[in-house]
Design an enzyme around this catalytic site. Structure first.
Site, PDB file in Angstrom:
ATOM      1  N   ARG A  53       0.824  -1.230   0.000  1.00 40.86           N
ATOM      2  CA  ARG A  53       0.000   0.000   0.000  1.00 40.86           C
ATOM      3  C   ARG A  53       0.851   1.270   0.000  1.00 40.86           C
ATOM      4  O   ARG A  53       0.467   2.276   0.593  1.00 40.86           O
ATOM      5  CB  ARG A  53      -0.949   0.028   1.204  1.00 40.86           C
ATOM      6  CG  ARG A  53      -2.088  -0.963   1.132  1.00 40.86           C
ATOM      7  CD  ARG A  53      -3.136  -0.520   0.128  1.00 40.86           C
ATOM      8  NE  ARG A  53      -4.228  -1.470   0.067  1.00 40.86           N
ATOM      9  CZ  ARG A  53      -5.344  -1.374   0.783  1.00 40.86           C
ATOM     10  NH1 ARG A  53      -5.530  -0.378   1.594  1.00 40.86           N
ATOM     11  NH2 ARG A  53      -6.283  -2.289   0.655  1.00 40.86           N
ATOM     12  N   ASP A  95      -6.755  -2.530  -7.576  1.00 48.94           N
ATOM     13  CA  ASP A  95      -7.310  -3.181  -6.394  1.00 48.94           C
ATOM     14  C   ASP A  95      -7.623  -4.635  -6.725  1.00 48.94           C
ATOM     15  O   ASP A  95      -7.870  -4.964  -7.886  1.00 48.94           O
ATOM     16  CB  ASP A  95      -8.590  -2.475  -5.925  1.00 48.94           C
ATOM     17  CG  ASP A  95      -8.912  -2.850  -4.483  1.00 48.94           C
ATOM     18  OD1 ASP A  95      -8.321  -2.242  -3.573  1.00 48.94           O
ATOM     19  OD2 ASP A  95      -9.710  -3.780  -4.263  1.00 48.94           O
ATOM     20  N   TYR A 150     -14.999 -11.271  -0.147  1.00 51.10           N
ATOM     21  CA  TYR A 150     -15.677  -9.997  -0.459  1.00 51.10           C
ATOM     22  C   TYR A 150     -16.865 -10.221  -1.392  1.00 51.10           C
ATOM     23  O   TYR A 150     -17.910  -9.591  -1.254  1.00 51.10           O
ATOM     24  CB  TYR A 150     -14.685  -9.013  -1.096  1.00 51.10           C
ATOM     25  CG  TYR A 150     -13.645  -8.518  -0.119  1.00 51.10           C
ATOM     26  CD1 TYR A 150     -13.897  -7.429   0.716  1.00 51.10           C
ATOM     27  CD2 TYR A 150     -12.402  -9.151  -0.002  1.00 51.10           C
ATOM     28  CE1 TYR A 150     -12.941  -6.989   1.635  1.00 51.10           C
ATOM     29  CE2 TYR A 150     -11.453  -8.721   0.912  1.00 51.10           C
ATOM     30  CZ  TYR A 150     -11.725  -7.639   1.725  1.00 51.10           C
ATOM     31  OH  TYR A 150     -10.799  -7.216   2.635  1.00 51.10           O
TER      32      TYR A 150
HETATM   33  O1  CP3 Z   1       0.135   0.566  -3.117  1.00 46.22           O
HETATM   34  C1  CP3 Z   1      -0.342  -0.571  -3.286  1.00 46.22           C
HETATM   35  O2  CP3 Z   1      -0.168  -1.513  -2.479  1.00 46.22           O
HETATM   36  C2  CP3 Z   1      -1.086  -0.860  -4.588  1.00 46.22           C
HETATM   37  C3  CP3 Z   1      -2.485  -0.745  -4.582  1.00 46.22           C
HETATM   38  C4  CP3 Z   1      -3.402  -1.661  -3.781  1.00 46.22           C
HETATM   39  C5  CP3 Z   1      -4.638  -1.206  -3.261  1.00 46.22           C
HETATM   40  N1  CP3 Z   1      -5.315  -2.266  -2.752  1.00 46.22           N
HETATM   41  C6  CP3 Z   1      -5.094   0.181  -3.319  1.00 46.22           C
HETATM   42  C7  CP3 Z   1      -6.190   0.630  -2.434  1.00 46.22           C
HETATM   43  C8  CP3 Z   1      -3.324  -3.036  -3.491  1.00 46.22           C
HETATM   44  C9  CP3 Z   1      -2.187  -4.016  -3.770  1.00 46.22           C
HETATM   45  C10 CP3 Z   1      -4.545  -3.401  -2.860  1.00 46.22           C
HETATM   46  C11 CP3 Z   1      -4.859  -4.781  -2.439  1.00 46.22           C
HETATM   47  C12 CP3 Z   1      -6.090  -5.041  -1.690  1.00 46.22           C
HETATM   48  N2  CP3 Z   1      -7.322  -4.439  -1.828  1.00 46.22           N
HETATM   49  C13 CP3 Z   1      -6.223  -6.074  -0.737  1.00 46.22           C
HETATM   50  C14 CP3 Z   1      -5.129  -7.056  -0.353  1.00 46.22           C
HETATM   51  C15 CP3 Z   1      -4.124  -6.474   0.552  1.00 46.22           C
HETATM   52  C16 CP3 Z   1      -4.644  -6.095   1.915  1.00 46.22           C
HETATM   53  O3  CP3 Z   1      -4.596  -4.902   2.217  1.00 46.22           O
HETATM   54  O4  CP3 Z   1      -5.069  -7.001   2.652  1.00 46.22           O
HETATM   55  C17 CP3 Z   1      -7.538  -6.035  -0.248  1.00 46.22           C
HETATM   56  C18 CP3 Z   1      -8.130  -6.945   0.808  1.00 46.22           C
HETATM   57  C19 CP3 Z   1      -8.233  -5.010  -0.960  1.00 46.22           C
HETATM   58  C20 CP3 Z   1      -9.670  -4.613  -0.853  1.00 46.22           C
HETATM   59  C21 CP3 Z   1      -9.818  -3.226  -0.405  1.00 46.22           C
HETATM   60  N3  CP3 Z   1      -9.563  -2.125  -1.192  1.00 46.22           N
HETATM   61  C22 CP3 Z   1     -10.207  -2.773   0.887  1.00 46.22           C
HETATM   62  C23 CP3 Z   1     -10.558  -3.661   2.047  1.00 46.22           C
HETATM   63  C24 CP3 Z   1     -10.191  -1.383   0.827  1.00 46.22           C
HETATM   64  C25 CP3 Z   1     -10.634  -0.438   1.911  1.00 46.22           C
HETATM   65  C26 CP3 Z   1      -9.612  -0.274   2.965  1.00 46.22           C
HETATM   66  C27 CP3 Z   1      -8.885   1.025   2.791  1.00 46.22           C
HETATM   67  O5  CP3 Z   1      -7.663   1.052   3.015  1.00 46.22           O
HETATM   68  O6  CP3 Z   1      -9.558   2.037   2.517  1.00 46.22           O
HETATM   69  C28 CP3 Z   1      -9.748  -0.992  -0.452  1.00 46.22           C
HETATM   70  C29 CP3 Z   1      -9.538   0.392  -0.933  1.00 46.22           C
HETATM   71  C30 CP3 Z   1      -8.158   0.756  -1.394  1.00 46.22           C
HETATM   72  N4  CP3 Z   1      -7.367  -0.026  -2.162  1.00 46.22           N
HETATM   73  C31 CP3 Z   1      -7.494   1.983  -1.128  1.00 46.22           C
HETATM   74  C32 CP3 Z   1      -6.255   1.914  -1.785  1.00 46.22           C
HETATM   75  C33 CP3 Z   1      -5.191   2.976  -1.860  1.00 46.22           C
HETATM   76  C34 CP3 Z   1      -8.045   3.143  -0.332  1.00 46.22           C
HETATM   77  C35 CP3 Z   1      -9.129   3.822  -1.142  1.00 46.22           C
HETATM   78  C36 CP3 Z   1      -9.099   5.324  -1.132  1.00 46.22           C
HETATM   79  O7  CP3 Z   1      -8.073   5.922  -1.449  1.00 46.22           O
HETATM   80  O8  CP3 Z   1     -10.146   5.864  -0.859  1.00 46.22           O
END
Ligand code: CP3
Length: 341
Positions: free
Chosen positions: A24, A74, A150
């Protein structure tokens, strides 16, 4: 010789200083990310706009000079490309229209709509062209089990209860969902590799919620099949598995899936990693994201302890899970300084 320290480590080399990136690493702790995120309006709008997605992928590279960039996207774009409704409610995380019975499963596609994912591949091409020499590009997908949690619940859950209910109640239906994710995730990773990523990571964030039998059936086996489908097209593809929370199950996961490197959660015992995991595969991890946020002398000590524990074998420095949004940038700078020292 390959000039990327990260790729050399995935090939099994032990380097004097570990390569470094953070899960992330493109995200809300960066003001330049928040600015573009606000301009994009929605999270998916950001993911599917190659210009913006490439820019946020590159932001942490410019700021910190990490050894690898990770594609900004994502894991839930796969259900989305299968036709499942997906949206991100402000401050609440992902929402999907649940797929928890045969009728709903019948309504989604058998194969991903590659038109939905075309902007992701375009992002890969743009990032690849812009990265400094020696900085690797990582693509990724979610593991079928984690993505299914999910898809079935329609949201994140504390205990993955709805998906577990489904595989207990109707294992055949659940297996059909997993099969669909296996084939499509492999196609997605193959397309990312063809667009230019240097390695891929399979995120199984909820692996730790499965008992040993279920872990084998719903995490190891689907991941093994994805690895085989990717290697059938790209025999030299570098694949990192991240079965978060699998702990003592990791050695079997590594042997049976055939992955090239494994991500370690924060909670794992370091002695166990040294004795039972690092001798068979390069490891990546495992700094506590909460400690990175807290900073101070404890952070410094822990970074040194992790380097001391894993530095004698192939090792990529990373966190044990994604960086927290309220992490001070100065703490990330300190991490870079100490890992490079
Ligand atoms: O920088 C990186 O790692 C690359 C981008 C990336 C994102 N999500 C961007 C993101 C990666 C590799 C992921 C993987 C992801 N997404 C996982 C597996 C890794 C983990 O964290 O367990 C999972 C379970 C998801 C599903 C997901 N996407 C969730 C549960 C959420 C909400 C939680 C949060 O942090 O807000 C997201 C949203 C998300 N994915 C954001 C980002 C930067 C935040 C959204 C925003 O900016 O509003």
């Amino acid at each position: 010789m390959n000039e990327s320290l990260f790729l050399r480590t995935l090939s099994g080399e032990t380097l004097p200083k570990p390569p470094l990136w953070m899960m992330r690493q493109a995200g809300r702790y960066l003001p330049e990310y928040r600015e573009l995120r606000a301009k994009a309006g929605g999270f998916l709008e950001l993911c599917y706009n190659p210009e913006w997605a490439a820019e946020v992928t590159l932001q942490p590279i410019r700021r910190f000079g990490f050894d690898a960039a990770i594609l900004f996207s994502d894991i839930l774009v796969i259900p989305h490309a299968l036709g499942q409704k997906l949206w991100f409610a402000q401050g609440e995380g992902p929402r999907l229209e649940p797929v928890a019975d045969a009728v709903r499963l019948g309504e989604i596609r058998n194969e991903i709509d590659q038109d939905v994912l075309a902007p992701v591949y375009e992002t890969v091409r743009r990032v690849k062209a812009a990265l400094p020499a020696g900085t690797a590009l990582i693509g990724f997908c979610g593991a079928p089990w984690t993505v299914a949690t999910y898809m079935v619940a329609g949201r994140g859950t504390p205990d993955q209860g709805p998906a577990k209910d489904l595989f207990q109640r109707d294992p055949e239906l659940f297996a059909r969902l997993i099969d669909r994710l296996v084939v499509n995730s492999a196609a997605y990773l193959n397309a990312q590799i063809e667009a230019g990523v240097d390695a891929v990571q399979i995120f199984d964030s909820w692996a730790g919620s499965l008992g040993p039998e279920d872990f084998k059936r719903w995490s190891i086996e689907p991941t093994r099949r994805i690895v085989a489908l990717v290697r059938a097209r790209h025999p030299h593809a570098k694949i990192i598995g991240f079965p978060r929370g699998a702990g003592a199950g990791i050695p079997s996961y590594v042997r049976e899936t055939g992955i090239d490197a494994v991500g370690l959660e924060t909670e794992i015992d370091r002695g166990f990693v040294r004795e039972a995991i690092q001798p068979i595969v390069p490891v990546q991890g495992h700094l506590d994201p909460q400690l990175l946020r807290a900073g101070g002398p404890e952070l410094d000590r822990e970074i040194d302890a992790i380097r001391a524990a894993f530095g004698a074998g192939p090792f990529v420095f990373n966190l044990g899970h994604g960086i927290l949004p309220d992490t001070p940038i100065a703490h990330v700078e300190r991490l870079v300084e100490l890992v490079r020292a």
